[in-house]
Structures are given as C-alpha cells and as structure tokens.
Design a protein around this motif. Structure first.
Motif, PDB file in Angstrom:
ATOM      1  N   ARG A  97     -10.922 -19.507   7.807  1.00  0.00           N
ATOM      2  CA  ARG A  97     -10.196 -18.297   9.067  1.00  0.00           C
ATOM      3  C   ARG A  97     -10.879 -17.053   8.969  1.00  0.00           C
ATOM      4  O   ARG A  97     -11.273 -16.674   9.804  1.00  0.00           O
ATOM      5  CB  ARG A  97      -8.790 -18.740   9.389  1.00  0.00           C
ATOM      6  N   THR A 127      -5.566 -15.554  15.722  1.00  0.00           N
ATOM      7  CA  THR A 127      -5.755 -16.787  15.326  1.00  0.00           C
ATOM      8  C   THR A 127      -6.217 -16.059  13.650  1.00  0.00           C
ATOM      9  O   THR A 127      -5.584 -16.258  12.496  1.00  0.00           O
ATOM     10  CB  THR A 127      -6.940 -17.159  15.043  1.00  0.00           C
ATOM     11  N   GLN A 128      -7.009 -14.770  13.180  1.00  0.00           N
ATOM     12  CA  GLN A 128      -7.302 -13.864  11.788  1.00  0.00           C
ATOM     13  C   GLN A 128      -6.131 -13.170  11.525  1.00  0.00           C
ATOM     14  O   GLN A 128      -5.498 -13.083  10.226  1.00  0.00           O
ATOM     15  CB  GLN A 128      -8.151 -13.171  11.974  1.00  0.00           C
ATOM     16  N   PHE A 129      -5.258 -13.199  12.564  1.00  0.00           N
ATOM     17  CA  PHE A 129      -3.762 -11.785  12.813  1.00  0.00           C
ATOM     18  C   PHE A 129      -2.997 -13.591  11.805  1.00  0.00           C
ATOM     19  O   PHE A 129      -2.165 -13.134  10.464  1.00  0.00           O
ATOM     20  CB  PHE A 129      -3.340 -11.798  13.741  1.00  0.00           C
ATOM     21  N   ASN A 130      -2.646 -14.407  12.418  1.00  0.00           N
ATOM     22  CA  ASN A 130      -1.976 -14.940  11.951  1.00  0.00           C
ATOM     23  C   ASN A 130      -2.009 -16.236  10.575  1.00  0.00           C
ATOM     24  O   ASN A 130      -1.036 -16.148   9.838  1.00  0.00           O
ATOM     25  CB  ASN A 130      -1.805 -16.211  12.679  1.00  0.00           C
TER      26      ASN A 130
END
Lengths: 144, 285
Positions: A56, A104-107
């Motif tokens: 991801r 999504t990437q931060f999560n």
C-alpha cells in the motif's frame, strides 16, 4: 488551642505543598516509556521494515535515503516524546507536499507504527500517548 | 435455517480469513460493529463510523448476526453491509421480535421488519480530525406483518428514520486509554424501532431523539462502554421506554468482531422492564 492552630497551619502548608507539586510539570515519561532514543530508533527501524513489505505504501518510499529517513523520524519522535533531541528536517507539510498521501496510505503507516511498537512491547498507555501527539500532524502530512 | 446458513458462511469467512484479501486499511475496530438495525455503530445506536475497514481507495463488507434475549421477548437481526471508499455505507437486514410470552395470546409468533440503510460520511476522520467524523444516514423500514402494529394503533407499516451522527476518538484520554464518543440525532416515527409500526394515536410526526455512546479501548482489541437511546412514545396502549446497554466488544483482527452486552429495553407492549443478554457476531471482508 495552640495545638489546634498548629494542626491548621500544618494542614494549610501541606495543602499548599500538595498544590505546588500538582502544578509542577511532570518530567516527560513518554520518552522513557518508549525506551529513550535507542528504543525509538528500534521502533522506527521495525516500522520501516514493515513499510517496505507493505504494497500500500512501499512505492512512496522509492528513492528515499532510508538511513537519513530513519535518523529524521527517530529525532522527530524523540523530540515529540519529550526527549533531548532536535528534529532539524523539513516541516511535515513541506516534506509531504508532492506525495498526495491518501487516507489509505496514512492508515497503513499508522498500522506499521503500532505493530512496531507492539513488537517492542511498548505499553498500551505509551502507544496511546505517542499517537495523541502524532494525530495532529495528519492534516500536514496529507496536505489537507 | 437461513440464520444457520449465514452463521456458517460468516464463520467460514473468518476461519479462512488469512486467505482472503485484507478487509481494508482503517485501523482495528474503527468500523464499529453492526447495530441492531444494520448500520455500523454499537449495539443499539448507529455511529458516524462506516462499516468494515475500507479506506478511501477500498471496498469492504460485513455480515452480522445479533440476538438480544430479554425477559419476555427475543430480538434478532441478520444483515449485511458494504462500504465504498469509506464514503458510503449500504446496509440491508431483517429484524425479528419473537413474542415469547405474548405469542400464544396474540396467535402470532413474531413481528418482522426489513431495514435498508444508507449512510454517507460527510466530513472528517474519527481518529485524526480535531472535530471528529460526521455522517448522515437513513434507515428505511418495512413491516412484514402489520396486524399487531395496526391493532395497537400504529398508523403506517413503513417508515424512514433520518439521522446525523458524530464520532470522535480521544487518544489517551482516560487513564491513558483511548475514548470513543458518539452522539446521534435521529428523526423518527418508529414505535419500538419500527417493530410496532410507525406513528400512532398519540402522534404521527417525526420526533427528534438523542442517542449516544461512550466507549473505552482497554487496548486495541477490547472496547467497553455504554449506550443510551431516546425513543418516542406514539402509542397510547402502552408506554414506550428509552433503551440502554452496557457492552464489551472484542475485535481480535479485522475479520471478526464479537460483542456482548447487557441491554435494557424498558417496557415493551405492556410487559415491564425487559432486560437481558445481547450477543453479536460480525465478519468483515
């Protein structure tokens, strides 16, 4: 009667001392709870191992000098946790300006950080306190 | 039979979980669990969280089975939901009220309704936004048998609830544990959530009701808390009570959530102080 006065004076003094100690800023225990700079460096290293295996977000780190990134992240977390470090890199908004980081990437990064902290047996309490200090950076990292 | 089949499918999905794609990128337990009306939330209250774990580039879905066995009734729910990009949640489910005590006298075993839900996240992220996450939703409910609701004075066999919900997680807020706070404002005509129809002889207008939940994450797998749900009182034949519950949810991974609760549904159709255990199983994919 005098003994009663003495008692009252003692009580007031104790109360005052109590208040004072309550008002004193506690020495920052988060830095200690994360294992000082060495502990933080290990957490960041484990997090980055997770990141490079994570489809991801791995691509966001292509071409990045990992040693330099590790040093910067360690200093940053060390400083945020109240340790004797100075983060001298770019501010978060500047550093992530052109990366278009999605939720999504931060999560995914947060997940890798939490898993790294778990691997290093960081207490739930210390994990939460660090996340509390990192959460306000969300809008800067994501350029919101 | 259908419930058994669904339970089997849910369990099968869970046990083969590792073989499936990850159900999404949002952090553990941030999809809440499936409420008794199918929307993501707690047990009795919909939250601003969207179901499953889809983040802004992903899809996810849930399957859920829930049951509350109170003194004289059993409330069950079977449902499914999908979440598109953590923006829109669609849910569908069937809710049943078994008339354990009244059944023989009324010559009816159960009251059933279908519930279709849509929830849209308006703004914010429950974890990271200073003002939390906000969503609006509707729950369209259709009674499958209307004889009893009609006999006790309900006006309509269908109804649509509208709600605005806000949810916010406060990191390290109590004893260094993360605290999740939810508030939901619902416009509704439903009697006992719709199981006794919509509107009645005491009122056929939308009432604004406040619902709220507070939960504490003991760690990232265990959430415990309380919920309170205000309810209207449209039927003169029996007083309707507010609902509340105390819950513990166990979320060992992104595929499974098990919620146990003690629920108090108050007075239902003249039978007093209906309390009992609630259990819910949710699978996410």
């Amino acid at each position: 009667m005098t003994s009663f006065k003495h008692l009252m004076v003692m009580a007031v003094l104790l109360f005052a001392v109590g208040c004072q100690s309550l008002n004193q800023p506690e020495p920052d225990s988060l830095y200690e709870d994360l294992g000082q700079r060495a502990g933080i460096a290990q957490i960041i290293e484990d997090m980055l191992y997770g990141v490079v295996d994570d489809t991801r977000i791995a691509f966001q780190f292509k071409g990045v000098d990992i040693v330099e990134l590790h040093q910067g992240l360690t200093d940053h977390i060390c400083q945020l946790s109240g340790g004797p470090c100075t983060y001298s890199g770019r501010d978060m908004r500047e550093a992530h300006k052109d990366m278009n980081i999605t939720a999504t990437q931060f999560n995914a990064l947060t997940e890798n950080l939490i898993l790294a902290m778990e691997k290093n047996r960081i207490s739930t309490s210390a994990q939460n306190r660090l996340l509390a200090r990192l959460a306000p950076l969300h809008s800067e990292v994501r350029n919101l | 039979m259908k419930r058994l089949l669904l339970a089997w499918i849910t369990l099968a999905l869970l046990t083969t979980g590792h073989a499936l794609a990850a159900p999404g990128s949002r952090l553990w337990a941030t999809g809440g669990v499936t409420s008794i009306e199918g929307s993501a939330g707690g047990g009795l209250v919909p939250w601003a969280l969207l179901s499953g774990y889809a983040s802004d580039q992903e899809w996810s879905g849930t399957l859920a089975l829930s049951q509350a066995s109170v003194d004289d009734y059993t409330v069950s729910f079977t449902g499914a939901s999908i979440n598109w990009h953590n923006r829109v949640e669609l849910s569908v489910g069937r809710q049943t009220l078994d008339l354990d005590t009244l059944g023989a006298a009324l010559n009816e075993d159960e009251l059933t309704q279908d519930i279709f839900g849509v929830k849209v996240r308006l703004w914010g992220d429950v974890l990271y936004s200073p003002y939390g996450q906000w969503a609006v939703g509707i729950q369209h409910k259709r009674n499958r048998e209307f004889t009893i609701p009609s006999a006790v004075g309900a006006r309509d066999e269908t109804g649509t609830d509208l709600y605005l919900a806000g949810s916010k997680l406060f990191f390290a807020a109590a004893f260094d544990r993360n605290v999740l706070v939810n508030a939901t404002l619902r416009g509704t005509k439903a009697n006992q959530g719709g199981l006794l129809g919509f509107g009645g002889d005491q009122g056929d207008r939308y009432d604004m009701q406040l619902e709220s939940s507070v939960g504490v994450f003991l760690d990232r797998r265990w959430l415990t808390g309380v919920e309170y749900r205000q309810k209207p009182d449209n039927l003169s034949f029996a007083r309707e009570s507010d609902w509340w519950d105390v819950f513990v949810a166990w979320v060992p991974n992104r595929h499974l959530a098990i919620t146990a609760a003690w629920v108090n549904l108050g007075d239902i159709a003249g039978l007093k102080d209906q309390q009992g255990a609630y259990l819910s199983l949710q699978g996410s994919f």
